[in-house]
Design a protein around this motif. Structure first.
Motif, PDB file in Angstrom:
ATOM      1  N   VAL A 288     -17.492  11.377   9.948  1.00  0.00           N
ATOM      2  CA  VAL A 288     -17.622  12.748   9.440  1.00  0.00           C
ATOM      3  C   VAL A 288     -19.059  13.027   9.026  1.00  0.00           C
ATOM      4  CG1 VAL A 288     -16.902  14.353   7.618  1.00  0.00           C
ATOM      5  CG2 VAL A 288     -15.200  12.905   8.736  1.00  0.00           C
ATOM      6  N   TYR A 289     -19.676  12.068   8.350  1.00  0.00           N
ATOM      7  CA  TYR A 289     -21.083  12.228   7.975  1.00  0.00           C
ATOM      8  C   TYR A 289     -21.936  12.443   9.221  1.00  0.00           C
ATOM      9  CZ  TYR A 289     -20.848  10.918   2.990  1.00  0.00           C
ATOM     10  OH  TYR A 289     -20.626  10.892   1.638  1.00  0.00           O
ATOM     11  N   LEU A 290     -21.705  11.614  10.236  1.00  0.00           N
ATOM     12  CA  LEU A 290     -22.501  11.690  11.457  1.00  0.00           C
ATOM     13  C   LEU A 290     -22.320  13.035  12.143  1.00  0.00           C
ATOM     14  CD1 LEU A 290     -24.390   9.687  12.888  1.00  0.00           C
ATOM     15  CD2 LEU A 290     -22.489   9.064  14.361  1.00  0.00           C
ATOM     16  N   TYR A 291     -21.075  13.493  12.208  1.00  0.00           N
ATOM     17  CA  TYR A 291     -20.786  14.771  12.865  1.00  0.00           C
ATOM     18  C   TYR A 291     -21.466  15.924  12.135  1.00  0.00           C
ATOM     19  CZ  TYR A 291     -18.191  18.577  15.020  1.00  0.00           C
ATOM     20  OH  TYR A 291     -17.853  19.721  15.689  1.00  0.00           O
ATOM     21  N   ASN A 292     -21.562  15.810  10.830  1.00  0.00           N
ATOM     22  CA  ASN A 292     -22.152  16.893  10.027  1.00  0.00           C
ATOM     23  C   ASN A 292     -23.656  16.726   9.824  1.00  0.00           C
ATOM     24  OD1 ASN A 292     -19.971  18.865   8.716  1.00  0.00           O
ATOM     25  ND2 ASN A 292     -19.039  16.839   8.916  1.00  0.00           N
ATOM     26  N   GLY A 293     -24.285  15.873  10.600  1.00  0.00           N
ATOM     27  CA  GLY A 293     -25.731  15.737  10.549  1.00  0.00           C
ATOM     28  C   GLY A 293     -26.255  14.887   9.413  1.00  0.00           C
ATOM     29  N   LEU A 294     -25.380  14.158   8.741  1.00  0.00           N
ATOM     30  CA  LEU A 294     -25.794  13.300   7.633  1.00  0.00           C
ATOM     31  C   LEU A 294     -25.834  11.849   8.141  1.00  0.00           C
ATOM     32  CD1 LEU A 294     -23.581  14.979   4.888  1.00  0.00           C
ATOM     33  CD2 LEU A 294     -26.020  15.349   5.304  1.00  0.00           C
ATOM     34  N   ALA A 295     -26.731  11.632   9.089  1.00  0.00           N
ATOM     35  CA  ALA A 295     -26.744  10.361   9.812  1.00  0.00           C
ATOM     36  C   ALA A 295     -27.099   9.181   8.912  1.00  0.00           C
ATOM     37  CB  ALA A 295     -27.727  10.446  10.981  1.00  0.00           C
ATOM     38  N   PHE A 296     -28.040   9.362   7.986  1.00  0.00           N
ATOM     39  CA  PHE A 296     -28.409   8.233   7.137  1.00  0.00           C
ATOM     40  C   PHE A 296     -27.241   7.821   6.240  1.00  0.00           C
ATOM     41  CE2 PHE A 296     -30.339   6.047   3.548  1.00  0.00           C
ATOM     42  CZ  PHE A 296     -31.140   5.124   4.214  1.00  0.00           C
ATOM     43  N   LYS A 297     -26.506   8.811   5.714  1.00  0.00           N
ATOM     44  CA  LYS A 297     -25.320   8.504   4.906  1.00  0.00           C
ATOM     45  C   LYS A 297     -24.284   7.758   5.747  1.00  0.00           C
ATOM     46  CE  LYS A 297     -25.205  11.922   1.172  1.00  0.00           C
ATOM     47  NZ  LYS A 297     -24.363  12.962   0.517  1.00  0.00           N
ATOM     48  N   ALA A 298     -24.152   8.162   7.000  1.00  0.00           N
ATOM     49  CA  ALA A 298     -23.204   7.491   7.896  1.00  0.00           C
ATOM     50  C   ALA A 298     -23.583   6.027   8.062  1.00  0.00           C
ATOM     51  CB  ALA A 298     -23.176   8.196   9.244  1.00  0.00           C
ATOM     52  N   LYS A 300     -25.410   4.219   6.056  1.00  0.00           N
ATOM     53  CA  LYS A 300     -25.285   3.511   4.774  1.00  0.00           C
ATOM     54  C   LYS A 300     -23.839   3.118   4.497  1.00  0.00           C
ATOM     55  CE  LYS A 300     -27.238   2.313   0.754  1.00  0.00           C
ATOM     56  NZ  LYS A 300     -26.098   1.731   0.069  1.00  0.00           N
ATOM     57  N   VAL A 301     -22.917   4.029   4.744  1.00  0.00           N
ATOM     58  CA  VAL A 301     -21.503   3.733   4.500  1.00  0.00           C
ATOM     59  C   VAL A 301     -21.037   2.566   5.363  1.00  0.00           C
ATOM     60  CG1 VAL A 301     -19.142   4.602   4.839  1.00  0.00           C
ATOM     61  CG2 VAL A 301     -20.837   6.022   3.677  1.00  0.00           C
ATOM     62  N   MET A 302     -21.390   2.605   6.650  1.00  0.00           N
ATOM     63  CA  MET A 302     -20.930   1.549   7.548  1.00  0.00           C
ATOM     64  C   MET A 302     -21.630   0.224   7.276  1.00  0.00           C
ATOM     65  SD  MET A 302     -18.839   0.617   9.810  1.00  0.00           S
ATOM     66  CE  MET A 302     -18.130   2.155  10.381  1.00  0.00           C
ATOM     67  N   SER A 303     -22.919   0.255   6.981  1.00  0.00           N
ATOM     68  CA  SER A 303     -23.629  -0.998   6.708  1.00  0.00           C
ATOM     69  C   SER A 303     -23.119  -1.638   5.419  1.00  0.00           C
ATOM     70  CB  SER A 303     -25.140  -0.758   6.629  1.00  0.00           C
ATOM     71  OG  SER A 303     -25.468   0.128   5.566  1.00  0.00           O
ATOM     72  N   ASP A 304     -22.814  -0.813   4.403  1.00  0.00           N
ATOM     73  CA  ASP A 304     -22.242  -1.344   3.160  1.00  0.00           C
ATOM     74  C   ASP A 304     -20.876  -1.979   3.418  1.00  0.00           C
ATOM     75  OD1 ASP A 304     -24.426  -0.577   1.722  1.00  0.00           O
ATOM     76  OD2 ASP A 304     -23.499   1.178   0.787  1.00  0.00           O
ATOM     77  N   ALA A 305     -20.076  -1.304   4.264  1.00  0.00           N
ATOM     78  CA  ALA A 305     -18.741  -1.835   4.585  1.00  0.00           C
ATOM     79  C   ALA A 305     -18.855  -3.182   5.289  1.00  0.00           C
ATOM     80  CB  ALA A 305     -17.982  -0.848   5.456  1.00  0.00           C
ATOM     81  N   ILE A 306     -19.858  -3.329   6.154  1.00  0.00           N
ATOM     82  CA  ILE A 306     -20.070  -4.604   6.847  1.00  0.00           C
ATOM     83  C   ILE A 306     -20.521  -5.675   5.852  1.00  0.00           C
ATOM     84  CG2 ILE A 306     -21.478  -5.804   8.560  1.00  0.00           C
ATOM     85  CD1 ILE A 306     -21.598  -3.127  10.119  1.00  0.00           C
ATOM     86  N   ASN A 317     -19.734  -2.272  15.504  1.00  0.00           N
ATOM     87  CA  ASN A 317     -20.065  -1.758  14.178  1.00  0.00           C
ATOM     88  C   ASN A 317     -21.571  -1.788  13.916  1.00  0.00           C
ATOM     89  OD1 ASN A 317     -17.433  -1.136  13.491  1.00  0.00           O
ATOM     90  ND2 ASN A 317     -17.035  -3.093  12.503  1.00  0.00           N
ATOM     91  N   TYR A 318     -22.224  -2.858  14.351  1.00  0.00           N
ATOM     92  CA  TYR A 318     -23.682  -2.915  14.189  1.00  0.00           C
ATOM     93  C   TYR A 318     -24.351  -1.807  15.007  1.00  0.00           C
ATOM     94  CZ  TYR A 318     -23.599  -7.452  11.772  1.00  0.00           C
ATOM     95  OH  TYR A 318     -23.400  -8.458  10.856  1.00  0.00           O
ATOM     96  N   ALA A 319     -23.832  -1.572  16.200  1.00  0.00           N
ATOM     97  CA  ALA A 319     -24.413  -0.526  17.054  1.00  0.00           C
ATOM     98  C   ALA A 319     -24.211   0.858  16.444  1.00  0.00           C
ATOM     99  CB  ALA A 319     -23.785  -0.583  18.441  1.00  0.00           C
ATOM    100  N   PHE A 320     -23.066   1.051  15.778  1.00  0.00           N
ATOM    101  CA  PHE A 320     -22.833   2.345  15.112  1.00  0.00           C
ATOM    102  C   PHE A 320     -23.916   2.590  14.065  1.00  0.00           C
ATOM    103  CE2 PHE A 320     -21.307   5.000  11.705  1.00  0.00           C
ATOM    104  CZ  PHE A 320     -20.655   6.037  12.354  1.00  0.00           C
ATOM    105  N   VAL A 321     -24.189   1.575  13.246  1.00  0.00           N
ATOM    106  CA  VAL A 321     -25.224   1.718  12.214  1.00  0.00           C
ATOM    107  C   VAL A 321     -26.571   2.003  12.866  1.00  0.00           C
ATOM    108  CG1 VAL A 321     -26.431   0.583  10.317  1.00  0.00           C
ATOM    109  CG2 VAL A 321     -23.979   0.197  10.631  1.00  0.00           C
ATOM    110  N   GLN A 327     -30.535   8.530  14.751  1.00  0.00           N
ATOM    111  CA  GLN A 327     -30.348   9.964  14.493  1.00  0.00           C
ATOM    112  C   GLN A 327     -31.008  10.382  13.190  1.00  0.00           C
ATOM    113  OE1 GLN A 327     -26.629  11.932  15.215  1.00  0.00           O
ATOM    114  NE2 GLN A 327     -25.916  10.360  16.629  1.00  0.00           N
ATOM    115  N   ALA A 328     -31.101   9.459  12.248  1.00  0.00           N
ATOM    116  CA  ALA A 328     -31.722   9.762  10.959  1.00  0.00           C
ATOM    117  C   ALA A 328     -33.242   9.582  11.012  1.00  0.00           C
ATOM    118  CB  ALA A 328     -31.124   8.861   9.881  1.00  0.00           C
ATOM    119  N   LYS A 329     -33.789   9.348  12.211  1.00  0.00           N
ATOM    120  CA  LYS A 329     -35.231   9.143  12.414  1.00  0.00           C
ATOM    121  C   LYS A 329     -35.722   7.885  11.708  1.00  0.00           C
ATOM    122  CE  LYS A 329     -35.186  13.184  14.432  1.00  0.00           C
ATOM    123  NZ  LYS A 329     -35.088  13.256  15.913  1.00  0.00           N
ATOM    124  N   GLU A 330     -34.864   6.907  11.609  1.00  0.00           N
ATOM    125  CA  GLU A 330     -35.209   5.633  10.979  1.00  0.00           C
ATOM    126  C   GLU A 330     -35.197   4.543  12.056  1.00  0.00           C
ATOM    127  OE1 GLU A 330     -36.172   5.088   7.982  1.00  0.00           O
ATOM    128  OE2 GLU A 330     -35.560   6.853   6.828  1.00  0.00           O
TER     129      GLU A 330
END
Length: 442
Positions: A288-298, A300-306, A317-321, A327-330
């Motif tokens: 949902v974060y990713l879809y709404n343009g909040l890529a860095f939050k997306a 962060k959530v997945m990396s924390d879960a890992i 999962n690593y590829a998702f992060v 997308q977050a320009k990072e």
């Protein structure tokens, strides 16, 4: 990375089967079988309006003996006592025969032999001269037993029989049993009428509807594809019961109905309340974060879960992060995750993505290594991209011949043919320019 539409990402499975199974009405022994004393009282009360034969003391004592044996744990003895009574059934009146079958049914029910219990109670209502109260309660109990036995057609038949003799206002138990049965028969439209009546009855009395009623109503709206109604029910369930799963489901349904901002608000609120703890819930939040343009939050959530071992340490999962970081320009931060994904994969797709990121971050030796590794491992969706990344890396290291060779391989692919041709011309010019400059300096 191309994201799927939210509705597809958050497509809900049918989320109520388990809850519905727990809501099936099953009769208790007390509600199912009137005792002798109660039945006798019925008979005495109704003899004024309908002639009901008396239950004689001799028969009463024999039935009481059978009941005591069964109550004391001697089920076989109880049934044998009833069998001895049945041998003299020709000398018994209709009411006595009915009560005998009533006790058979009681024992079979306690032994969880539903088919025999149902058969016994059907013999009770088959007798003409019995109190109407007994006929009414037994017929409804038959419907309940048929439900417990998963014989849904019989449930409807028994309820229709009950309707034909009932003169009192219908209770919520009646509407609920109808609703559950029609749900099991997949007649969701009829089932919805009855469950809505149960809830409306509760609302009219100022009561909070039971949770499993709303679960059933929601299930039928969902089965009928009435998604806006599903949302209404879930909104109510969130307010009344405040359970994590209802927050997640409401967020998903907002996504299905195109209300992405509400979807984001609800699932983020659930996260802040500590309701999202499973890997599926956290992945849904990240999507949902990713879809709404909040890529860095997306990311962060997945990396924390890992990191917390909630989500598995998989290439996917690593590829998702990593893609979220892109997308977050990072780009720099994505490298670690693409590298982990590549190490866990037999194919070279993530090595290829790593090569592209290294080019973008001007780490050309690393880019060339990753591109070669991607080509060696194979399994690429777009092999030409790996050759392009390799060609660009070699050019920037002024390995002009190697760069031209890589772009010539990319040129063989229709997808990158034009781009490769442009690069080949450019690299050749740069090669000549570099050689001319070198000669001039000598």
């Amino acid at each position: 990375m191309k994201l799927l539409p939210t509705a597809k990402l958050l497509k809900l499975t049918l989320f109520c089967t388990a809850a519905i199974s727990t809501s099936i009405v099953t009769p208790s022994a007390l509600s199912l079988i009137p005792g002798l004393q109660v039945a006798t009282a019925y008979a005495e009360q109704e003899q004024k309006t309908k002639r009901v034969p008396a239950l004689r003391e001799k028969v009463y004592s024999q039935l009481a003996r059978a009941q005591k044996l069964a109550d004391d744990g001697d089920v076989k003895g109880g049934l044998e006592a009833l069998d001895s009574i049945q041998e003299r059934a020709a000398s018994m009146n209709s009411y006595e025969v009915a009560m005998m079958h009533n006790f058979y049914g009681f024992i079979y029910y306690n032994e969880n032999d539903l088919p025999k219990a149902i058969a016994s109670f059907e013999k009770v209502v088959a007798e003409e001269a019995i109190p109407e109260s007994l006929r009414l309660s037994t017929t409804f109990s038959l419907a309940q037993l048929a439900m417990a036995n998963s014989d849904y057609t019989k449930v409807i038949s028994f309820l229709d029989d009950w309707d034909s003799i009932n003169t009192q206002p219908k209770t919520e138990g009646y509407y609920l049993l109808r609703a559950q049965t029609y749900y099991q028969l997949k007649d969701y439209k009829k089932g919805l009428e009855y469950i809505s009546q149960v809830i409306a009855l509760s609302d009219s009395e100022g009561k909070i509807p039971k949770e499993n009623w709303l679960v059933l109503q929601r299930a039928m709206y969902y089965s009928l594809n009435q998604t806006d109604k599903v949302v209404e029910v879930l909104e109510r369930m969130v307010k009344l019961y405040n359970k994590p799963e209802y927050w997640v489901q409401l967020s998903g349904m907002y996504g299905e109905t195109g209300r992405e901002k509400q979807q984001l608000a609800v699932i983020e609120a659930a996260y802040q309340l500590g309701f999202l703890t499973s890997k599926s819930d956290l992945r849904q939040l990240a999507q949902v974060y990713l879809y709404n343009g909040l890529a860095f939050k997306a990311a962060k959530v997945m990396s924390d879960a890992i990191d917390k071992d909630i989500a598995e340490k998989t290439a996917k999962n690593y590829a998702f992060v990593a893609e979220a970081m892109i997308q977050a320009k990072e780009d720099e931060k994505s490298i670690t995750y693409f590298a982990k994904a590549a190490d866990l994969s037999e194919h070279g797709k993530y090595d290829q993505r790593l090569a592209e990121v290294f080019v973008n971050t001007e780490q050309y030796e690393e880019a060339a290594d990753a591109a070669r590794k991607a080509l060696d491992k194979g399994g690429l969706d777009f092999e030409s991209n790996a050759f392009v990344a390799l060609g660009m890396a070699q050019y920037n290291m002024q390995n002009f011949d190697a760069s031209i060779l890589a772009f010539e391989q990319a040129e063989k692919h229709k997808k990158s043919q034009r781009l490769a041709q442009q690069w080949i011309k450019y690299v050749k010019r740069e090669k000549v320019h570099a050689e001319t400059l070198r000669t001039a300096l000598l």
